[in-house]
Every structure is written in structure tokens, then in C-alpha cells.
Design a protein around this motif. Structure first.
Motif, PDB file in Angstrom:
ATOM      1  N   SER A 334     -65.035  75.881  64.681  1.00 24.98           N
ATOM      2  CA  SER A 334     -65.587  76.530  63.480  1.00 24.98           C
ATOM      3  C   SER A 334     -65.174  75.779  62.222  1.00 24.98           C
ATOM      4  O   SER A 334     -64.977  76.391  61.165  1.00 24.98           O
ATOM      5  N   MET A 335     -65.036  74.473  62.320  1.00 23.25           N
ATOM      6  CA  MET A 335     -64.565  73.686  61.191  1.00 23.25           C
ATOM      7  C   MET A 335     -65.496  73.798  59.992  1.00 23.25           C
ATOM      8  O   MET A 335     -65.051  73.772  58.839  1.00 23.25           O
ATOM      9  N   ALA A 336     -66.788  73.932  60.243  1.00 16.96           N
ATOM     10  CA  ALA A 336     -67.728  74.082  59.127  1.00 16.96           C
ATOM     11  C   ALA A 336     -67.458  75.353  58.344  1.00 16.96           C
ATOM     12  O   ALA A 336     -67.540  75.371  57.107  1.00 16.96           O
ATOM     13  N   VAL A 337     -67.098  76.438  59.048  1.00 13.19           N
ATOM     14  CA  VAL A 337     -66.767  77.702  58.375  1.00 13.19           C
ATOM     15  C   VAL A 337     -65.481  77.548  57.577  1.00 13.19           C
ATOM     16  O   VAL A 337     -65.374  78.018  56.432  1.00 13.19           O
ATOM     17  N   ILE A 338     -64.487  76.890  58.164  1.00 12.48           N
ATOM     18  CA  ILE A 338     -63.190  76.741  57.501  1.00 12.48           C
ATOM     19  C   ILE A 338     -63.335  75.910  56.228  1.00 12.48           C
ATOM     20  O   ILE A 338     -62.842  76.296  55.153  1.00 12.48           O
ATOM     21  N   THR A 339     -63.991  74.771  56.323  1.00 13.18           N
ATOM     22  CA  THR A 339     -64.109  73.894  55.157  1.00 13.18           C
ATOM     23  C   THR A 339     -64.943  74.537  54.053  1.00 13.18           C
ATOM     24  O   THR A 339     -64.571  74.474  52.863  1.00 13.18           O
ATOM     25  N   LYS A 340     -66.048  75.178  54.427  1.00 12.13           N
ATOM     26  CA  LYS A 340     -66.871  75.828  53.404  1.00 12.13           C
ATOM     27  C   LYS A 340     -66.116  76.994  52.765  1.00 12.13           C
ATOM     28  O   LYS A 340     -66.143  77.178  51.532  1.00 12.13           O
ATOM     29  N   GLY A 341     -65.424  77.796  53.585  1.00 15.70           N
ATOM     30  CA  GLY A 341     -64.699  78.938  53.043  1.00 15.70           C
ATOM     31  C   GLY A 341     -63.599  78.533  52.090  1.00 15.70           C
ATOM     32  O   GLY A 341     -63.436  79.130  51.010  1.00 15.70           O
ATOM     33  N   LEU A 342     -62.810  77.505  52.449  1.00 17.54           N
ATOM     34  CA  LEU A 342     -61.738  77.051  51.563  1.00 17.54           C
ATOM     35  C   LEU A 342     -62.294  76.430  50.287  1.00 17.54           C
ATOM     36  O   LEU A 342     -61.748  76.634  49.197  1.00 17.54           O
TER      37      LEU A 342
END
Length: 843
Positions: A334-342
């Protein structure tokens, strides 16, 4: 080099209202090619001018001319008024019936041959001609000429004996996707752009450029020192601004985001949606596996259930390692979620992904200092909350899967050829006030349908942000700051320092506990569950709701603008009887009534469907059509005035022979209506009309009335009254209005056809679809409000419970209510409650 695929998070970020990056632009050259290749609407295409005939064609213009045998001087004026009678035998009549009708050319007129520039010359075969001999010789040399390039071939012959040009055939080779893209981006490939309608950006870019005025000073002598005013210089920038911005913003944007703005984008958009759906499905599968393993290990160790030794807390290092590996796999998937969220959180534009990213990372980071003090984990003075972090990622992925499933379902519907009607609302406040005056006591929010050739901005509406993003923008930083303050204070109060590894392990454990208790992991369900239910139900009724933008636009709608034809679809208006007057021919009366009603757009044209079908749509042309309010319609056919309406229309035009009301009652029952036809001032026919209610229209009309949504109906039929609508559909008379004639122009302006239309909802023009979509937006909005209230309550209750446990010093002993199992059960309970609450309301 492999092509970079954009993630769903990147696309959601692309269509976020917070995104201030420049939009894609259309180059001038490409835009001009798009416009040149556009297929124009038939009603605005001018007739192509025929080229003037060349010398060898001028004689052919008079070959078929019909000349009169009688000189013009011998024609007497009396002959002009004499009736001409043609006598034919029965055999000739049968021959005329069997042969197709040909256009009669009046005597003395000349019909020149019309040829377009691209039309091949018509050459008639002659057996002894040079061309015929060439064809015969070409057949003999066919084997020898197989390898040579073909020029013009005359192999195909029409039934009239004319030769048609047959283009040479080429076999297409299979190409890879990279080759296709390279061919499309090449100068030759750009010439093949054939979209049906150009985009607004293309139209704007294709406008001619007005050259800037030339400055007085165009050169500088660098050998001399002089004060030059920069404003006087004539500086020309060869690179256009849109191309400059597109080049410099390419690195900031995703690699490939193609919206469905042209029919040529069908393949690209469909492939993107399919690839994203596959990616999200794999992510859900991975997270489901890791969540199950992490939760299984936590619950079995908490309640001392049977489990493998290396998974138990007796092997604490292995236990922590497995949790760390499961958390790392979940975060990486879920790296896309993590990077976008941060990124959103750090730019003070947090959304639901920010809450998920903070929860998952806090649980993962808290495991690292626990490795240094595993004794604290064994004694359960600190806890590992990794199951909650993985569950947050899993529910976030399920929410994204619901979005992409809805996109795939809607795109499958939109990409088909159907009668498109976009749902819009009246933006002109004065017009909305005029239409709804006397009916609504509130500010008018008036929705309507507009027919269009193409619906634009499909992806922008599908991936639009929702109310949970606005909520998380404030909740995420507040929860994060509160958790940091409480964990730092408690760590310093209990341990007296931050420098030891025990203090770090203790502080991160308290921090992750508060974050998990206030994480509201069911936030993706708040909007996506009711939106999934409503859109799935609407598409079965031939309507689509693209995204939450539809809810934002139409949830407060209090009135709709419709035509009478949508309330009375085909089959609801029936002819129950007919009486002919004044020796009128029945077929002529039906044909003239069908011509008038079809031209006027009346629902009474349903009475004459068989007549129209028998004539293949070739009805009489209507001249000087007019509508007389509340009475009927009038028009001229072949210099004869035709009236069609109720008895008041006949009386106002002094038509004689109209039956009295007592005589009319003998033909017409209580529920039926009587309409009269008058031709040339004489009463021609009486039609007994039976109007029935379509069951689906009646069902959704009652639901609209229940939602306090008024209906404003444009009708030119005198039998459509408020009382009739109340009898047929149960619509209260105070919640409906028949638009008067003076408002018909406003109705046409709001419902006229558009070539391209940006709309977040669309239908096939059915009333039931429109009503379900409008009611669906209200259902989604109210359900989302309930879900948002429940998630807010879960944040507040979770924080209060954590503070009570901290104040009771539960962290100093083995206290089950602070365990990972307790926090996981707490979040699952609120998730289940939220799911049930947002799923209860139906359309």
C-alpha cells in the motif's frame, strides 16, 4: 524501458480539488487536426458546393433534358387551368405498383449532373472501347502483375454498369503497445486523429493567433553603452506557454492519466480501469492474508489458544519479527496510500488516506524499539497494535476497490451507444425563479435532463473527493498532535527521561494505542458503501451516478423540469375510438393529425404510430405551427388550416358541427378524453383518447412527492392537467405545475441538445431513471452524514477511554483493556456498526 503505471491514489490526487498543478493542454497543431477531422452535426452542415463542369462535361448537362414538343407561343391561357387526365390499363397499374417510384421532373426543367470533387468519373462500359480491351488484356496478364503496385482498378461494377474505384488492400501487422504509442505521437499519426467532437481546449487552441504589435526598438548595439528600457524591446518567444508548462510539469504529473473526453479514448480508459482494478484486487488479497495472520497471532496469544510454538510469545523475538514482516509487507503493498497520505498531511491538506497512513506507520514503527526491550512485550507492559494498522490498510483498499468497480461498471455503460441525457441543474437563478414561482417557498434547486452526443469528464467525476476527505483534513492532524502530546507527557511522567530504550518503547506503545483508538478505520465505508448501493441500483434502471460529485450537486434538489413525453412513454396513450364527420376520409384525417402532432412534439402522436410507420416517417410538412394554451395546436398543411385540440379550441375558431357535451358523453367515458380534428374550417373527426399511467413512472412519481420534490411539466396537450396528473400518478396538485406558453422558451434553453456535456449523472431519458438518481443522491448524503457521526463518536469515545485507562494506571500491570485485541475489537465493532448504518437506507 517499461511504461510507468499510475496508481489509483495518484489519479485520485490528480482529480482532487486541492491539486493546483496545470491541466493538460492541447497543442495548436493537434487541435487544428482534431477540428478538421470532426464529424459535423447533420443539421448544421452546409451543402457542399458542386464544382463547375469542365468542357467535356458541358454537353452531358443537356442529354437528359426534357423539352416540350409544343412551342411556347402555341400555349393558350385556358390550357393552363385545364385538368390533365392520364388513362392507364390495369396491366400498367400493376407495373407501376411493383416498380419503385421515381422522382417526376417537371417539363422544361434541366437537372444538371452534380459531382463532388472526390467522386470517381462515371464511365460506361463499351464492348469495343479501348478501356474494355485493356481490361481483357489485364486479365491475361494478371499473374505477371501480381507483384506490381496497383494503381486504379476497375474490377468492381455497379448494377448500372458504372465502374467504382477499388482501393488496394494491405495486411495489418500486429504491433506492440510501445509501437502504437510511438506511431500515434509521430507527425503522420497525428494526422489520423478522428474524434467526433473537439474539446473546448482544442477549439480555443485552434483559433488564429493575432500577432503582437512590433516594437520600435528591435536591435541593440552591444559595442556601445547605453541605457536601454527593457519594455521597449521586441522580444519573441518561440515556445508557446502551453507547451512550456506541459514540458516542465511532466515530471510532477503521473505518467498517463487519460480522461474519457473523446470516443477515441475508449480503449485507453478501459485498459487503465482494468489495470487499476487488477492492482487493487491484488492489494486487497495481500492485506486480507496479512491481517488474518496478524490478528490470529494476537488473539491466540491473548487468550492462550493452541498455536505453533514459534508463533507464540514464548519465542518473543520470532513473534515480533513475524509482526514486523507482516506490517512491512502490508505497507509496501500500500505504498501509494502511505506516500499520498503523508504528502497530504505535511501539506496541511490531509484526507482519509492520511489517517490510514498515520495508523499503519505508527504501529510499524512501534515494533522497532520493542525489539530492544522484548521483556516489556512478554510482560505485556507494552503492546503490539499491528493488527489495527493492517486492518486500516485493508479497509482503505476495499474502499478503493468499490470506487474502481463503480468506475468499471459505469464506463461499460457510458462507452456503449445509447440515447444520452445528462442530468444538470438550472444555474440561472432568475430563470429558475420564473419557472418555480408560486409553487416553491424555498430557494429553487431545479434539475433537468439535456440530450447530448458525448458526456465528458468521466474520470474527474468518478474520482472526485467526498465529505470524509474534508472531515479528515481537520481530524487527522488533531488526533496526531493529541497522541504525540499525551505520549510524550506520559513517558516523561513515568520514566523521567526520553533517552532510554525503555522510554522509547513505552512512548511509542502509548502513541500507537491512542492513534489506533482514534483511527476511525471505517471512514472509506462512509461514502463508498451507500454510493455503491445506489449506483448499482440506478444502472439497472438505465442511469449512472459517477461519484460523490453527483451527491454534492443534487442532494438538495427540490424540483425537476421534465417534458410530458417522459411522463407518458410509448404505450400509455391509446386510441379508444374515432368518429368521422363531414364525409372526411379516415386515412386522410389520420395522416394530417399524425403530421400535426408529430411536428408539435405532442404525446398524442402515439395514437398515430401505425400511420407514421406505414409512411416511413414521410408526413406532411407543417407551416405556421402555433400552440394555443390549454386548448390545442394549429398548423397549415397544403394551404389547409388544421386544428387539433379540445372543444374549446373548436369553439374559439367558430368550427361548426361540434357535438354537444351530452352527445360527447355518449362516446367518452369518465376517465377518457375527447379531442377534435378540424380541416379547412370543417369538423373532420372526434378521437376518444385513453391515457393510462406507466407503473414505473407512477412508482417514482410518488417517491418524488414523498421527498417533497415538485415537478414542472412542459405540455402542449389540453388533456394533461393537474387534476389528470393527480388521478393517474397520485401527485398532489400543489407539487406540480404545467408550464404556461411564455415559459416554454426557458424550458427549451435548459433542455436543448448539447454536442458535449459535462455531467456527473446521466440517463437514457427515462423519468424513472431521473427520479431514482435524484432520490439516490439524497439517500447517499443522509447515509454519509450518519456514518460520519458514528466515526466521529468512535474518535471521541476512543480518546476518552484511552485517557481513562491511562489515569487508572492500567499500563503498569497486565490489563486486558489496553491490549491489541481490545483495540482491534473496538475498531471492528465500530466498523460493523458504520457498515450497517450506511447500508440501511434504500432508494
Amino acid at each position: 524501458m517499461s511504461e510507468q503505471k499510475p496508481s489509483l491514489e495518484a489519479i485520485l490526487d490528480e482529480y482532487s480539488p486541492d491539486n493546483e498543478e496545470p491541466k493538460t493542454r492541447v497543442g495548436r497543431v493537434d487541435a487544428q487536426k482534431i477540428i478538421n477531422s470532426t464529424v459535423e452535426s447533420p443539421d448544421i452542415v452546409e451543402k457542399a458546393k458542386s464544382r463547375p463542369p469542365v468542357s467535356h462535361e458541358k454537353s452531358a448537362l443537356f442529354d437528359n433534358a426534357l423539352r416540350s414538343d409544343t412551342p411556347a407561343d402555341d400555349v393558350k391561357p385556358a390550357d393552363l387551368s385545364r385538368h390533365k387526365i392520364a388513362v392507364v390499363s390495369s396491366d400498367a397499374m400493376s407495373e407501376i405498383r411493383t416498380n419503385p417510384q421515381r422522382k417526376v421532373i417537371p417539363s422544361g426543367t434541366i437537372t444538371p449532373v452534380q459531382m463532388t470533387p472526390d467522386e470517381a468519373p462515371k464511365i460506361r462500359r463499351m464492348s469495343e472501347s479501348t478501356r474494355a480491351k485493356e481490361v481483357q488484356s489485364a486479365k491475361k496478364r494478371s499473374k505477371k502483375r501480381r507483384g506490381k503496385d496497383n494503381d486504379y482498378t476497375y474490377a468492381r461494377e455497379t448494377p448500372e454498369g458504372e465502374y467504382m474505384y477499388t482501393p488496394p488492400e494491405f495486411k495489418k501487422k500486429k504491433r506492440s503497445r510501445i509501437q502504437i504509442i510511438q506511431a500515434a505521437e509521430s507527425p503522420e499519426g497525428k494526422k489520423q486523429i478522428t474524434d467526433i467532437v473537439p474539446s473546448p481546449a482544442a477549439v480555443e487552441a485552434a483559433k488564429p493567433v493575432e500577432p503582437a504589435p512590433r516594437a520600435e526598438l528591435t536591435s541593440i548595439n552591444l559595442s556601445e553603452k547605453a541605457d536601454i528600457n527593457a519594455g521597449q524591446l521586441d522580444v519573441h518567444i518561440t515556445q508557446e506557454a502551453d507547451e512550456f508548462m506541459s514540458l516542465h510539469s511532466k515530471s510532477k504529473r503521473t505518467k498517463r492519466i487519460v480522461d474519457f473526453n473523446y470516443y477515441g479514448d475508449v480503449e485507453d480508459v478501459g485498459r487503465d480501469i482494468y489495470e487499476l482494478k487488477s492492482t487493487i484486487s491484488v492489494r486487497v488479497f495481500i492485506l486480507a492474508m496479512t491481517a488474518f495472520l496478524s490478528l490470529f497471532m494476537t488473539v491466540t496469544n491473548q487468550f492462550e489458544l493452541p498455536i505453533l510454538d514459534f508463533l507464540s510469545m514464548s519465542h518473543i523475538k520470532t513473534y515480533l519479527t513475524i509482526h514486523l514482516v507482516l506490517g512491512a509487507i502490508s505497507v509496501l503493498s500500500s505504498m501509494a496510500v502511505i506516500t499520498k497520505g503523508l504528502r497530504k498531511l505535511l501539506s496541511f491538506k490531509a484526507d482519509s488516506d492520511s489517517m490510514t497512513a498515520v495508523t499503519a506507520l505508527s504501529c510499524l514503527i512501534a515494533i522497532i524499539p520493542a525489539f530492544m526491550r522484548p521483556d516489556l512485550v512478554s510482560s505485556e507492559n507494552i503492546h503490539i497494535y499491528m493488527p489495527v494498522g493492517i486492518l486500516a490498510l485493508l479497509i482503505n483498499a476495499i474502499g478503493k476497490l468499490l470506487i474502481i468497480r463503480r468506475a468499471a461498471r459505469n464506463f461499460k455503460f457510458v462507452s456503449k451507444n445509447f440515447d444520452r441525457h445528462g442530468v444538470t441543474y438550472v444555474t440561472d437563478e432568475d430563470r429558475a425563479e420564473r419557472i418555480t414561482r408560486g409553487t416553491l417557498g424555498d430557494f429553487p434547486i431545479l434539475a433537468s435532463m439535456r440530450k447530448t452526443d458525448f458526456l465528458t469528464d468521466f474520470l474527474r467525476y468518478t474520482y472526485s473527493s467526498d465529505m470524509t476527505d474534508d472531515f479528515c483534513r481537520k481530524a487527522s492532524p488533531l488526533c496526531l498532535i493529541a497522541s504525540i502530546i499525551v505520549s510524550l507527557f506520559l513517558t516523561f511522567f513515568c520514566k523521567g527521561t526520553f533517552a532510554t530504550m525503555e522510554s522509547a518503547a513505552f512512548g511509542f506503545s502509548i502513541f500507537s494505542m491512542i492513534i489506533c483508538a482514534t483511527s476511525c478505520i471505517a471512514m472509506p465505508f462512509v461514502v463508498n458503501i451507500p454510493l455503491e448501493n445506489v449506483s448499482n441500483s440506478a444502472i439497472r434502471n438505465k442511469g449512472i451516478m459517477l461519484g460523490y460529485q453527483s451527491v454534492d450537486d443534487f442532494y438538495d434538489t427540490n424540483s425537476i423540469l421534465i417534458d410530458a413525453s417522459t411522463l407518458f412513454p410509448e404505450g400509455t396513450v391509446r386510441l379508444d375510438g374515432i368518429k368521422v364527420f363531414s364525409n372526411t376520409k379516415l386515412d386522410e384525417a389520420l395522416l394530417e393529425a399524425a403530421s400535426l402532432t408529430a411536428t408539435a412534439g405532442s404525446i398524442m402522436s402515439q395514437l398515430f404510430t401505425d400511420v407514421i410507420a406505414g409512411r416511413n416517417g414521410a408526413l406532411y410538412p407543417i407551416e405556421n405551427y402555433s400552440y394555443e394554451e390549454g386548448m390545442g395546436m394549429c398548423g397549415w398543411i397544403n394551404n389547409k388550416r388544421v386544428l387539433f385540440g379540445n372543444r374549446e379550441l373548436m369553439t374559439s375558431h367558430n368550427i361548426e358541427g361540434v357535438p354537444t357535451k351530452t352527445q360527447e358523453a355518449e362516446f367518452v367515458d369518465g376517465r377518457k378524453d375527447a379531442l377534435y380534428l378540424s380541416i379547412s374550417g370543417n369538423l373532420a373527426a372526434l378521437f376518444v383518447v385513453d391515457i393510462v399511467a406507466d407503473r414505473y413512472v407512477k412508482k417514482w412519481a410518488k417517491k418524488l412527492a414523498k421527498q417533497k420534490i415538485c415537478m414542472f411539466i412542459k405540455s402542449i396537450d389540453p388533456c394533461i392537467t393537474l387534476k389528470k396528473l393527480n388521478t393517474l400518478f397520485g401527485i398532489p396538485e400543489e407539487m406540480a405545475r404545467i408550464l404556461p406558453k411564455k415559459l416554454h422558451e426557458d424550458f427549451y434553453e435548459e433542455t436543448k441538445k448539447a454536442v458535449r456535456l459535462s455531467a456527473s449523472m446521466a440517463t437514457t431519458g427515462k423519468f424513472a431513471s431521473l427520479a431514482e438518481l435524484i432520490i439516490g443522491t439524497k439517500v447517499v448524503h443522509s447515509s454519509a452524514i450518519i456514518g460520519l457521526i458514528l466515526q466521529s463518536a468512535s474518535i471521541l469515545l476512543g480518546f476518552v477511554l484511552c485517557m481513562l485507562l491511562i489515569l487508572s494506571k492500567a499500563f503498569q500491570s497486565n490489563f486486558v483493556y489496553m491490549s491489541a485485541t481490545a483495540v482491534t475489537v473496538y475498531n471492528i465493532a465500530w466498523t460493523a456498526l458504520t457498515y450497517i448504518a450506511v447500508s440501511l437506507k434504500k432508494t
